[in-house]
Design an enzyme around this catalytic site. Structure first.
Site, PDB file in Angstrom:
ATOM      1  N   LYS A 140      38.688  19.245   5.095  1.00  0.00           N
ATOM      2  CA  LYS A 140      37.493  18.912   5.876  1.00  0.00           C
ATOM      3  C   LYS A 140      37.662  17.723   6.817  1.00  0.00           C
ATOM      4  O   LYS A 140      37.005  17.654   7.867  1.00  0.00           O
ATOM      5  CB  LYS A 140      36.321  18.643   4.934  1.00  0.00           C
ATOM      6  CG  LYS A 140      35.697  19.888   4.324  1.00  0.00           C
ATOM      7  CD  LYS A 140      34.810  20.608   5.314  1.00  0.00           C
ATOM      8  CE  LYS A 140      33.957  21.674   4.652  1.00  0.00           C
ATOM      9  NZ  LYS A 140      33.008  22.297   5.579  1.00  0.00           N
ATOM     10  N   ASP A 196      28.770  18.684   0.366  1.00  0.00           N
ATOM     11  CA  ASP A 196      28.966  18.957  -1.051  1.00  0.00           C
ATOM     12  C   ASP A 196      30.042  18.046  -1.605  1.00  0.00           C
ATOM     13  O   ASP A 196      30.224  17.960  -2.813  1.00  0.00           O
ATOM     14  CB  ASP A 196      29.402  20.409  -1.257  1.00  0.00           C
ATOM     15  CG  ASP A 196      30.769  20.655  -0.622  1.00  0.00           C
ATOM     16  OD1 ASP A 196      31.791  20.483  -1.308  1.00  0.00           O
ATOM     17  OD2 ASP A 196      30.819  20.989   0.568  1.00  0.00           O
TER      18      ASP A 196
END
Length: 400
Positions: A77, A124
């Site tokens: 990410k 998350d």
């Protein structure tokens, strides 16, 4: 169709949308990688060849791009968050991102012109950690909110990067809305990997950031794959990689299938409805695949996926658990891959389609056979070690 709690829908590619993928070209991917390579932590992550597993499953070969090594953060990410923040700063200064490598971004010249900025996001875990890491490296501030049920370890990892972070009592999409409201109220910059009306520029930069991973995989592959499997939450990763390989291969692009948890399968629902509208999944979005627990599609990603992907599969949680156990316990000659729940979903799906006789129709739909060369992406390592051990050691979420 539906078998053994799996659901899938096939699509026919739209060959006339090349213009919609023009921002996900090989040329752009090389510009993105040039930016990432300016960080001292950069090195290409490995492409793992799992020959023994492929033979066992009855396919020709299986490659897994292992993002558990990315920037020391155990997930891919950071590629999106860092490129988006770098591009935002370049835009603020009226410069080109090509002229703003890491050392210039932290120079007294740039910092005096830019001042102190606060970047805020919902995550998350992995995306927020990447945003926090980037803000810390670039001497800026980060605020991170996480949806209900987020792992304490992931929260601690974000805080360790110097960010203000907390877990809310809302699901992912409601937390995104809350984060957006705070950004507007306080003049902060929201760095979110999903798009909505009036908010598309930063999500596009995030998606472009993911192309470094796709470009590396393309350069590392010894042969062209016949199949690419991509996991999806809002679809940003999947749309980026699909767009890149569509540019690389054109009309001969490998068959590409999108994999989602059945508790948060908004892209599958959108594809199945096939009515020109985006479809959301609401409620708690219960799934062990925390990185994919997103109920609202990224509109930018859907323009690509809805036209170029060959199918969408909604699968039960045990699919990811099976993938984790398979990758973590390799056959002789294969390399171990430590994969988290979201990272293992695609390998788990391929293994289930090839091994479970109840899924013969799915295997046929995916056109998997002894000639198939499969590419998957392990998007995260064991970012929640407690849950990793529950699944890999203790056998949680066994096949149903």
């Amino acid at each position: 169709m539906e078998k053994a709690r799996f659901k899938w829908v096939l699509r026919e590619r739209n060959r006339k949308i090349a213009a919609k993928t023009e921002v996900f070209t090989e040329q752009q991917a090389r510009r993105v990688r040039s930016f990432h390579s300016s960080f001292k932590e950069y090195s290409p992550t490995p492409l793992i060849e799992l020959t023994s597993l492929a033979q066992h499953l009855g396919i020709k070969n299986l490659f897994v791009k292992d993002e558990s090594y990315r920037f020391g953060l155990n997930a891919f990410k950071v590629l999106g968050g860092s490129f988006a923040i770098g591009s935002y700063i370049a835009n603020e200064l009226g410069e080109d991102i090509d002229d703003l490598p890491y050392m210039r971004l932290v120079s007294d010249e740039v910092l005096s012109l830019l001042g102190s900025k606060t970047f805020i996001t919902t995550t998350d875990g992995n995306h927020g950690r990447g945003v926090a890491w980037t803000a810390n490296r670039l001497k800026q501030q980060a605020i991170v909110y996480m949806p209900q049920g987020s792992a304490a370890e992931r929260l601690a990892n974000i805080r360790a990067e110097g960010a203000q972070a907390e877990i809310t009592d809302m699901n992912y999409d409601d937390t995104v809305r809350y984060t957006s409201e705070l950004a507007q109220k306080n003049g902060w910059i929201i760095v979110q990997d999903t798009a909505w009306d009036g908010y598309t520029r930063i999500p596009l930069w995030i998606m472009q950031g993911y192309m470094t991973m796709a470009l590396e995989a393309y350069e590392q592959l010894p042969v062209k794959p016949t199949h690419i499997f991509l996991q999806a939450g809002v679809g940003s990763l999947a749309g980026s990689v699909q767009g890149f390989f569509a540019d690389i291969y054109g009309s001969s692009c490998p068959l590409t299938f999108i994999v989602e948890p059945k508790g948060a399968d908004c892209l599958y629902q959108t594809a199945a409805a096939n009515d020109g509208s985006l479809h959301s999944v609401t409620g708690r979005l219960e799934t062990i695949m925390a990185g994919l627990a997103c109920g609202e599609p990224n509109s930018i990603a859907w323009e690509i996926l809805g036209n170029l992907s060959d199918g969408f599969i909604s699968c039960p949680d045990y699919t990811a658990a099976q993938g984790m156990r398979i990758l973590g316990n390799p056959l002789a000659g294969d390399t171990k891959v430590s994969a988290g729940e979201s990272g293992a979903a695609t390998v788990g799906l391929v293994a289930e389609a090839m091994r479970d006789e109840r899924l013969s129709d799915l295997k046929q739909a995916l056109q998997l056979d002894e000639n198939s060369v499969v590419l998957c992406f392990n998007t995260e390592g064991d970012t929640d070690k407690e849950n990793y051990r529950r699944i890999v050691w203790d056998g949680a979420y066994s096949r149903e």
